[in-house]
Design a protein around this motif. Structure first.
Motif, PDB file in Angstrom:
ATOM      1  N   LYS A  65      67.009 -63.947   9.494  1.00 58.52           N
ATOM      2  CA  LYS A  65      66.541 -64.090   8.114  1.00 58.52           C
ATOM      3  C   LYS A  65      65.922 -62.782   7.643  1.00 58.52           C
ATOM      4  O   LYS A  65      65.383 -62.013   8.437  1.00 58.52           O
ATOM      5  CB  LYS A  65      65.499 -65.211   8.004  1.00 58.52           C
ATOM      6  CG  LYS A  65      65.982 -66.583   8.379  1.00 58.52           C
ATOM      7  CD  LYS A  65      64.971 -67.640   7.966  1.00 58.52           C
ATOM      8  CE  LYS A  65      63.592 -67.373   8.515  1.00 58.52           C
ATOM      9  NZ  LYS A  65      62.629 -68.444   8.121  1.00 58.52           N
ATOM     10  N   THR A  66      65.993 -62.585   6.353  1.00 61.08           N
ATOM     11  CA  THR A  66      65.330 -61.446   5.720  1.00 61.08           C
ATOM     12  C   THR A  66      64.435 -61.986   4.611  1.00 61.08           C
ATOM     13  O   THR A  66      64.916 -62.635   3.671  1.00 61.08           O
ATOM     14  CB  THR A  66      66.340 -60.448   5.139  1.00 61.08           C
ATOM     15  OG1 THR A  66      67.199 -59.980   6.186  1.00 61.08           O
ATOM     16  CG2 THR A  66      65.626 -59.265   4.514  1.00 61.08           C
ATOM     17  N   ILE A  67      63.143 -61.739   4.753  1.00 57.52           N
ATOM     18  CA  ILE A  67      62.178 -62.196   3.748  1.00 57.52           C
ATOM     19  C   ILE A  67      61.926 -61.039   2.785  1.00 57.52           C
ATOM     20  O   ILE A  67      61.384 -59.994   3.161  1.00 57.52           O
ATOM     21  CB  ILE A  67      60.870 -62.643   4.412  1.00 57.52           C
ATOM     22  CG1 ILE A  67      61.147 -63.784   5.397  1.00 57.52           C
ATOM     23  CG2 ILE A  67      59.865 -63.084   3.353  1.00 57.52           C
ATOM     24  CD1 ILE A  67      59.913 -64.221   6.156  1.00 57.52           C
TER      25      ILE A  67
ATOM     26  N   GLU B 268      61.394 -57.957   5.230  1.00 52.88           N
ATOM     27  CA  GLU B 268      60.916 -58.212   6.592  1.00 52.88           C
ATOM     28  C   GLU B 268      61.970 -59.017   7.356  1.00 52.88           C
ATOM     29  O   GLU B 268      62.215 -60.182   7.035  1.00 52.88           O
ATOM     30  CB  GLU B 268      59.595 -58.980   6.555  1.00 52.88           C
ATOM     31  CG  GLU B 268      59.043 -59.269   7.938  1.00 52.88           C
ATOM     32  CD  GLU B 268      57.777 -60.104   7.871  1.00 52.88           C
ATOM     33  OE1 GLU B 268      57.217 -60.390   8.945  1.00 52.88           O
ATOM     34  OE2 GLU B 268      57.365 -60.485   6.753  1.00 52.88           O
ATOM     35  N   PRO B 269      62.600 -58.413   8.358  1.00 48.72           N
ATOM     36  CA  PRO B 269      63.583 -59.168   9.139  1.00 48.72           C
ATOM     37  C   PRO B 269      62.884 -60.111  10.113  1.00 48.72           C
ATOM     38  O   PRO B 269      61.913 -59.754  10.781  1.00 48.72           O
ATOM     39  CB  PRO B 269      64.354 -58.069   9.879  1.00 48.72           C
ATOM     40  CG  PRO B 269      63.387 -56.948   9.999  1.00 48.72           C
ATOM     41  CD  PRO B 269      62.514 -57.010   8.775  1.00 48.72           C
ATOM     42  N   VAL B 270      63.402 -61.332  10.181  1.00 49.03           N
ATOM     43  CA  VAL B 270      62.822 -62.363  11.051  1.00 49.03           C
ATOM     44  C   VAL B 270      63.962 -63.098  11.752  1.00 49.03           C
ATOM     45  O   VAL B 270      65.021 -63.342  11.152  1.00 49.03           O
ATOM     46  CB  VAL B 270      61.964 -63.372  10.243  1.00 49.03           C
ATOM     47  CG1 VAL B 270      61.430 -64.468  11.151  1.00 49.03           C
ATOM     48  CG2 VAL B 270      60.820 -62.665   9.550  1.00 49.03           C
ATOM     49  N   ILE B 271      63.743 -63.426  13.021  1.00 48.05           N
ATOM     50  CA  ILE B 271      64.712 -64.219  13.779  1.00 48.05           C
ATOM     51  C   ILE B 271      64.157 -65.629  13.928  1.00 48.05           C
ATOM     52  O   ILE B 271      63.073 -65.832  14.483  1.00 48.05           O
ATOM     53  CB  ILE B 271      64.987 -63.610  15.166  1.00 48.05           C
ATOM     54  CG1 ILE B 271      65.551 -62.199  15.023  1.00 48.05           C
ATOM     55  CG2 ILE B 271      65.945 -64.485  15.952  1.00 48.05           C
ATOM     56  CD1 ILE B 271      66.882 -62.143  14.318  1.00 48.05           C
ATOM     57  N   GLU B 272      64.895 -66.578  13.405  1.00 47.45           N
ATOM     58  CA  GLU B 272      64.490 -67.988  13.508  1.00 47.45           C
ATOM     59  C   GLU B 272      65.294 -68.649  14.618  1.00 47.45           C
ATOM     60  O   GLU B 272      66.525 -68.622  14.602  1.00 47.45           O
ATOM     61  CB  GLU B 272      64.732 -68.706  12.174  1.00 47.45           C
ATOM     62  CG  GLU B 272      64.301 -70.155  12.170  1.00 47.45           C
ATOM     63  CD  GLU B 272      64.622 -70.809  10.831  1.00 47.45           C
ATOM     64  OE1 GLU B 272      65.826 -70.941  10.518  1.00 47.45           O
ATOM     65  OE2 GLU B 272      63.686 -71.171  10.106  1.00 47.45           O
ATOM     66  N   ALA B 273      64.607 -69.234  15.566  1.00 53.28           N
ATOM     67  CA  ALA B 273      65.281 -69.852  16.717  1.00 53.28           C
ATOM     68  C   ALA B 273      64.787 -71.280  16.881  1.00 53.28           C
ATOM     69  O   ALA B 273      63.590 -71.565  16.738  1.00 53.28           O
ATOM     70  CB  ALA B 273      65.030 -69.058  17.990  1.00 53.28           C
TER      71      ALA B 273
END
Length: 271
Positions: free
Chosen positions: A113-115, A180-185
């Motif tokens: 994801k990119t916020i 802000e790059p985020v990894i959702e797992a």
């Protein structure tokens, strides 16, 4: 030449709307002239599946001891509410039996994801400390200090300028875009099992209990001589006749003679 470079940088950051750092707010509170909006952009999800198996060795309370395929054992602490699908039936840890073969399937879903946060600031310049900070006076009369990110541009009367062009009393507006790059797992676990098959019992013949006492002495074994003697002399069926009847006759005659002499003496005594 320096002015041209600055103008090029202003256009690049404004058109791309990409800023890696957000303005840090020193004063507390949220003002109507300091507005932020956030958008989340999701990428394609990927899935990863892991399978583990083992055999139940011991169950006690919420503790589960499992033997792994490589021969090692691993201890697990299981929630009492967790269920296991064994032979199609839902079971809790308290219902598991030693010997049950368990298979755990772990599916992990990963989504990038990119916020994107867009922040709009409006106010009148009260003080400038280029290139790091600026103090703006908001429409409600309060002053608020902001840190200025590198490359930040301001809209001044329809023109794009850097912090170096700001002067006290100018009405300005600024837009800061932060990605802000985020990894959702997320992980999903399921456990299935196969109950141990009952072992056939060996047939035990019916027996009668007998109490035997072991003797410390060994019975005497018959010798060959004794056996041969016993078989060579069978027991006689009747006693052999070794005498005759004449001695009996002699005894009768002797008795008669004695009786006669006794009678004669009695008679003489009476006369």
């Amino acid at each position: 030449m320096a002015i041209a470079n600055l103008t090029s940088k202003r256009m690049f950051f404004f058109r791309a709307a990409l800023c890696t750092l957000a303005c840090a707010v020193i004063s507390a509170g949220v003002w109507a002239q300091d507005v932020s909006s956030t958008t989340v952009m999701r990428g394609p999800s990927t899935y990863e599946t892991t399978i583990r198996s083992g055999t139940v060795v011991y169950v006690s309370g919420n503790e589960l001891l499992v033997r792994l395929p490589d021969g090692t054992t691993e201890d697990f602490v299981v929630s009492p509410s967790q269920t296991f699908t064994v032979d199609g039936k839902q079971m809790t840890i308290s219902e598991l039996k030693p010997g049950t073969h368990l298979t755990q399937t772990i599916t992990t879903k990963t989504t990038p994801k990119t916020i994107v946060t867009v922040r709009t600031i409006e106010g009148k310049v009260w003080h400038v400390n280029a290139p790091s900070t600026v103090i703006l006076t908001l429409p409600d009369g309060t002053n608020k200090q902001y840190n200025v990110p590198k490359g930040q541009v301001f809209n001044i009367n329809g023109k794009q300028d850097t912090v170096f062009e700001l002067r006290k009393g100018m009405n300005v507006s600024a837009m800061v875009v932060t990605e802000e790059p985020v990894i959702e797992a997320s992980t999903h676990k399921s456990v299935t099992g196969v109950a141990p098959k009952p072992q056939p019992q060996a047939h035990v013949p019916d027996t009668v209990g007998v109490l035997l006492v072991e003797s410390s002495t060994q019975p005497a074994q018959p010798t060959a001589t004794t056996t041969q003697t016993a078989s060579a002399e069978p027991a006689p069926k009747a006693l052999p006749k070794t005498g005759s009847e004449w001695p009996l006759v002699g005894l009768l005659g002797l008795g008669s003679l004695g009786a006669g002499m006794l009678t004669r003496r009695v008679r003489m005594a009476w006369k």
